[in-house]
Design an enzyme around this catalytic site. Structure first.
Site, PDB file in Angstrom:
ATOM      1  N   ASN A 238     -58.118 108.016 -45.647  1.00 36.18           N
ATOM      2  CA  ASN A 238     -58.654 108.746 -46.795  1.00 36.18           C
ATOM      3  C   ASN A 238     -59.757 109.675 -46.294  1.00 36.18           C
ATOM      4  O   ASN A 238     -60.905 109.272 -46.116  1.00 36.18           O
ATOM      5  CB  ASN A 238     -59.199 107.759 -47.828  1.00 36.18           C
ATOM      6  CG  ASN A 238     -59.597 108.456 -49.113  1.00 36.18           C
ATOM      7  OD1 ASN A 238     -59.924 109.640 -49.099  1.00 36.18           O
ATOM      8  ND2 ASN A 238     -59.583 107.715 -50.205  1.00 36.18           N
ATOM      9  N   ASP A 239     -59.375 110.913 -46.067  1.00 40.24           N
ATOM     10  CA  ASP A 239     -60.288 111.916 -45.531  1.00 40.24           C
ATOM     11  C   ASP A 239     -61.528 112.100 -46.378  1.00 40.24           C
ATOM     12  O   ASP A 239     -62.480 112.761 -45.967  1.00 40.24           O
ATOM     13  CB  ASP A 239     -59.557 113.273 -45.481  1.00 40.24           C
ATOM     14  CG  ASP A 239     -58.901 113.505 -44.145  1.00 40.24           C
ATOM     15  OD1 ASP A 239     -59.413 113.002 -43.143  1.00 40.24           O
ATOM     16  OD2 ASP A 239     -57.873 114.220 -44.117  1.00 40.24           O
ATOM     17  N   CYS A 240     -61.483 111.583 -47.578  1.00 43.33           N
ATOM     18  CA  CYS A 240     -62.575 111.827 -48.516  1.00 43.33           C
ATOM     19  C   CYS A 240     -63.534 110.646 -48.633  1.00 43.33           C
ATOM     20  O   CYS A 240     -64.472 110.700 -49.414  1.00 43.33           O
ATOM     21  CB  CYS A 240     -62.002 112.190 -49.871  1.00 43.33           C
ATOM     22  SG  CYS A 240     -61.031 113.689 -49.763  1.00 43.33           S
TER      23      CYS A 240
END
Ligand code: BGC
Ligand code: NOJ
Length: 820
Positions: free
Chosen positions: A491-493
């Site tokens: 999850n890049d976020c």
């Protein structure tokens, strides 16, 4: 409502009206030259790299949307009352008496008609050549003679697409063309901007007939204040023979043709990329060496030559998709799993995340984690190319096992601007290599010498790369013995060390805080899922000590998840930089996340003691919607500096509680581990585009491809999709349907057969090419089971166990599986 239909026999999606709820595109090209092609002939093309070698210009976020493409303008009539129209509907939005666009495997056809003039266009990139072919046919369907003017149109990009969109003080002075329009033979317009200096390539836009005129300067063709919908030259009925010098070079051929009643004429247009060796750049002072272009135009000089190239392309796709086919009563599933899902996987292989109608082609390189996951969806189709891809990816790994997050396709070097520190990255290499070995049985790849950090002096075997991958999360753990998250995990976020207050600062590449504390349960779960494959690889290559050591590390990691990664009813997601829980019932928002639940169960954690079932039930209860499973709940209402980008999105979008399709199949796979075939299929079908074809007005994206995200239940337009095509959803849904629902799964010893299907699915047939043999697998579920096998016969003989060996004998084998 629907805007078209699937033509399953032709493997085409047929769009029946041009005003689709969003441009519905296709990809042309399967090697190194690619075009994006929309249902109204919009899009652009490039050679190898959408940023650096873009042939034609495209304006993202334009008004109206999707203007710019390879256009044909028709002027029907010899005098000033002539009817001017664009047969692809755009850019003039001409009223058409007929319209159809067929997107097929690597080609698209647009057919339309107006006032007794029929038009058809087939566009594709031929195998082994660096060009697009647009073959057009005009037919006079009326009973009087027609005098037609055809104007072609492309707008050249000054190669570097980023520079093209930004550096106007220079660019308006550098555009250069050459024109070769002899009275006989083919006509060609050459775009040679910057060729005089450090480029040795140019573009050619040719047609196989002599022309009555041409334009190469945009202003002359359109008129300075006109849009693409009202080109001055076309309305005047005569090209200006303009020669671009600076400003905006374009290519337009003007062809005059008389068509008697019933008559047809066909033209072959070629838009190509040509390169010359440094010492052969020039024909004469200032004149580019046109030999490669002339050869290309000569090769496709006739409609027959174009047809032959298209037929070869069709054979290519037929063979490729012949490697895995599905027959079932459920046509939607069969066409997606057998055709479109695999097609999309090939597109992600070619594009990674670079060029789509949502990815501008200038931003992102090849992702380390993305490319490894994409591989899961195409390794069975192009194993040799998967092998090469693995070696390219591994070469960007750092000696400590961490990795450049992205690399550039032209140089194959790690991208310094993004750097490293995404702590899930190393594990995806194990996932990709294991899938490759299971598919091919090629353990030899492990002994390949591969550089670290693209430095040959640091090269070691691929096995050593895997070893370093494996131990990276083990040696980089936090206070709970769980892997440190670094900049983010899958999850890049979830940017738990970012702490960004500065507008516009990149969430992914900024680390304002070195906590050494923030940990990811997801990385632990990925480790528990791919780790056993690594241990198995060790064992099968005689590295028993490594295998045992690895198994101990896996057990320790699972223990950490059991101890610190369980929240009572589901798996926790992470610990933040203060050591606080994320994805816990204790949290106000973001109480439960999908990823750690799907992956932990995929890895088998909690199956024996019932926590796995509990976790998936919680996912269903809290995250499921009509259109798929949202990423988290409740959505973050406010920005949390300690969480990063995930809380930057308005509720219901993207990682903040959007239906992030990529990880829905993790839940599908997890459900199959519990034997819950009904639920597994439900989660599969909810995000599968073919099931939402008649809901296209809301969904908006192409019904034949997956989108990265569908707006979640907190969003205003719940159910609306975005970011179609370039998403890990393609690979993972293919894995979920082919390997876990239909249950035909490559394992180290052969093909494992383990269907987990809805109880009302009566059966199905899969043909699978595997290690030089063909498996025709028929599954009979007249017993109405979700999982479980009563008997298997192989070529008529009873077979014990459910692993069918790799026959590798070039023959067809018939496998009959009876569930019960
Ligand atoms: C998106 C992510 C994506 C990342 C890549 C973010 O804005 O939300 O989905 O992975 O950008 O840079
Ligand atoms: C898209 C990125 O390409 C991928 O690497 C990432 O895992 C997902 N977004 C989730 O953030």
């Amino acid at each position: 409502m629907q805007y078209g239909f699937f033509d399953d026999n032709a493997r085409e999606y047929v769009i029946t009206r041009p005003d689709t709820p969003y441009p519905w595109i296709n990809y042309l090209g399967c090697e190194d030259f690619f075009g994006l092609f929309s249902n109204t002939s919009g899009g652009y093309c490039f050679y190898r790299d959408a940023k650096m070698l873009r042939l034609t210009r495209y304006r993202y976020n334009n008004v109206p949307t999707d203007t710019g493409g390879r256009y044909f303008y028709l002027r029907d009539g010899a005098d000033s009352s002539a009817d001017v129209w664009t047969p692809s509907w755009m850019p003039m939005k001409s009223k058409l008496d007929r319209y159809e666009c067929r997107h097929g495997m690597g080609y698209s056809r647009i057919s339309s008609a107006r006032n007794g003039l029929a038009f058809s266009q087939v566009s594709f990139v031929p195998l082994h050549d660096k060009c697009e072919i647009h073959k057009i046919t005009l037919t006079n369907e009326s009973n009087v003679d027609k005098y037609i003017d055809i104007f072609s149109f492309v707008e050249f990009c000054l190669w570097n697409a980023n520079d093209d969109m930004t550096n106007f003080q220079r660019n308006f002075s550098i555009g250069e063309v050459e024109i070769e329009c002899p009275p006989e033979g083919s006509s060609a317009i050459y775009h040679k901007t910057e060729y005089r200096e450090r480029r040795n390539h140019y573009a050619v836009w040719g047609v196989n007939v002599p022309v009555s005129g041409f334009d190469t300067d945009r202003q002359s063709f359109l008129g300075l204040y006109n849009g693409f919908d009202s080109p001055a030259a076309v309305f005047n009925g005569q090209a200006g023979d303009s020669v671009a010098s600076g400003w905006a070079p374009i290519g337009s051929h003007h062809i005059k043709v008389k068509l008697s009643a019933g008559e047809s004429k066909t033209y072959v247009f070629v838009l190509g990329y040509c390169e010359n060796p440094e010492d052969q750049k020039w024909e004469a002072q200032g004149k580019i060496n046109k030999k490669p272009a002339r050869d290309l135009l000569e090769k496709y000089r006739t409609p027959e030559a174009a047809d032959k190239a298209l037929a070869e392309l069709n054979v290519y796709w037929k063979n490729l998709l012949g490697k895995f086919t599905v027959e079932a009563d459920d046509k939607k599933m069969a066409r997606m799993a057998g055709v479109w899902n695999q097609y999309q996987c090939m597109v992600t292989f070619n594009m990674s995340r670079s060029a789509s109608y949502f990815e501008s082609g200038i931003g992102r390189g090849m992702g380390f984690r993305d490319s490894n996951q994409d591989l899961l969806g195409f390794v069975h189709l192009v194993p040799e190319r998967a092998r090469a891809r693995i070696l390219d990816i591994a070469a960007t790994q750092f000696p400590d096992g961490s990795a450049y997050h992205q690399y550039q396709p032209l140089t194959k070097r790690g991208n310094n601007e993004i750097g490293s520190g995404f702590n899930d990255d190393p594990l995806w290499l194990i996932c990709g290599v294991a899938a490759y070995i299971k598919e091919t049985g090629d353990y030899g790849i492990l002994e390949e010498k591969v550089p670290f950090d693209n430095n040959d002096e640091l090269a070691d075997t691929l096995f050593v790369h895997l070893l370093r991958s494996f131990y990276y999360p083990v040696t980089n753990t936090g206070p709970h013995g769980l892997p440190l998250i670094g900049r983010a995990d899958w999850n890049d976020c979830l940017n738990l060390n970012c702490f960004s207050k500065t507008p516009g600062e990149s969430f992914q590449t900024t680390a304002n805080y070195e906590s050494g504390v923030a940990e990811s349960v997801l990385i632990a779960a990925i480790f528990a899922f791919v780790g056993p494959d690594f241990a198995e690889i060790c064992r099968r290559t005689g590295r028993n000590d490594d295998a045992e050591r690895a198994e101990r590390a896996i057990a320790t990691m699972i223990e950490a998840v059991n101890k610190h990664g369980w929240d009572g009813n589901w798996f926790l997601r992470a610990y933040d930089a203060y050591g606080n829980k994320i994805g816990s019932n204790e949290c106000e928002d973001g109480k439960i996340y999908i990823e750690s639940n799907g992956f932990s169960v995929m890895a088998g954690i909690g199956i024996e003691d019932g926590r796995a079932a509990k976790a998936l039930d919680s996912v269903k209860e809290h995250l499921d919607t009509k259109y798929g499973i949202v990423l988290l709940q409740p959505a973050y209402k406010d920005y949390h500096i300690e969480l990063g980008e995930v809380s930057s999105y308005p509720p219901g979008y993207k990682e903040n509680a959007g239906i992030f399709c990529h990880n829905n199949p993790w839940v599908t796979i997890a459900e199959t581990r519990l034997g819950r075939g009904n639920r597994a299929f439900e989660t599969y079908a909810k995000i599968c585009p073919a099931y939402r074809e008649d809901d296209s007005s809301l969904r908006r994206m192409e019904p034949y491809v997956y989108a990265q995200m569908v707006a979640g239940k907190d969003a205003v337009r719940h159910g609306e999709a975005k970011n179609s095509w370039l998403t890990g959803t393609a690979a993972w849904t293919f894995v979920s349907i082919s390997q876990y629902i239909l249950g035909v799964r490559p394992v180290f010893d052969g093909l494992l057969i383990e269907p987990c299907i809805p109880s009302d699915m009566k059966g199905f047939t899969v043909t699978r090419h595997f290690r030089d043999a063909d498996y025709h697998i028929t599954v009979d579920n007249s017993a109405g089971k979700e999982k479980g096998i009563k008997s298997i016969t192989v070529d008529g003989n009873a077979h014990s166990g459910n692993v069918i060996p790799a026959f590798s004998d070039g023959k067809v084998h018939k496998i009959l599986v009876v569930m019960g």
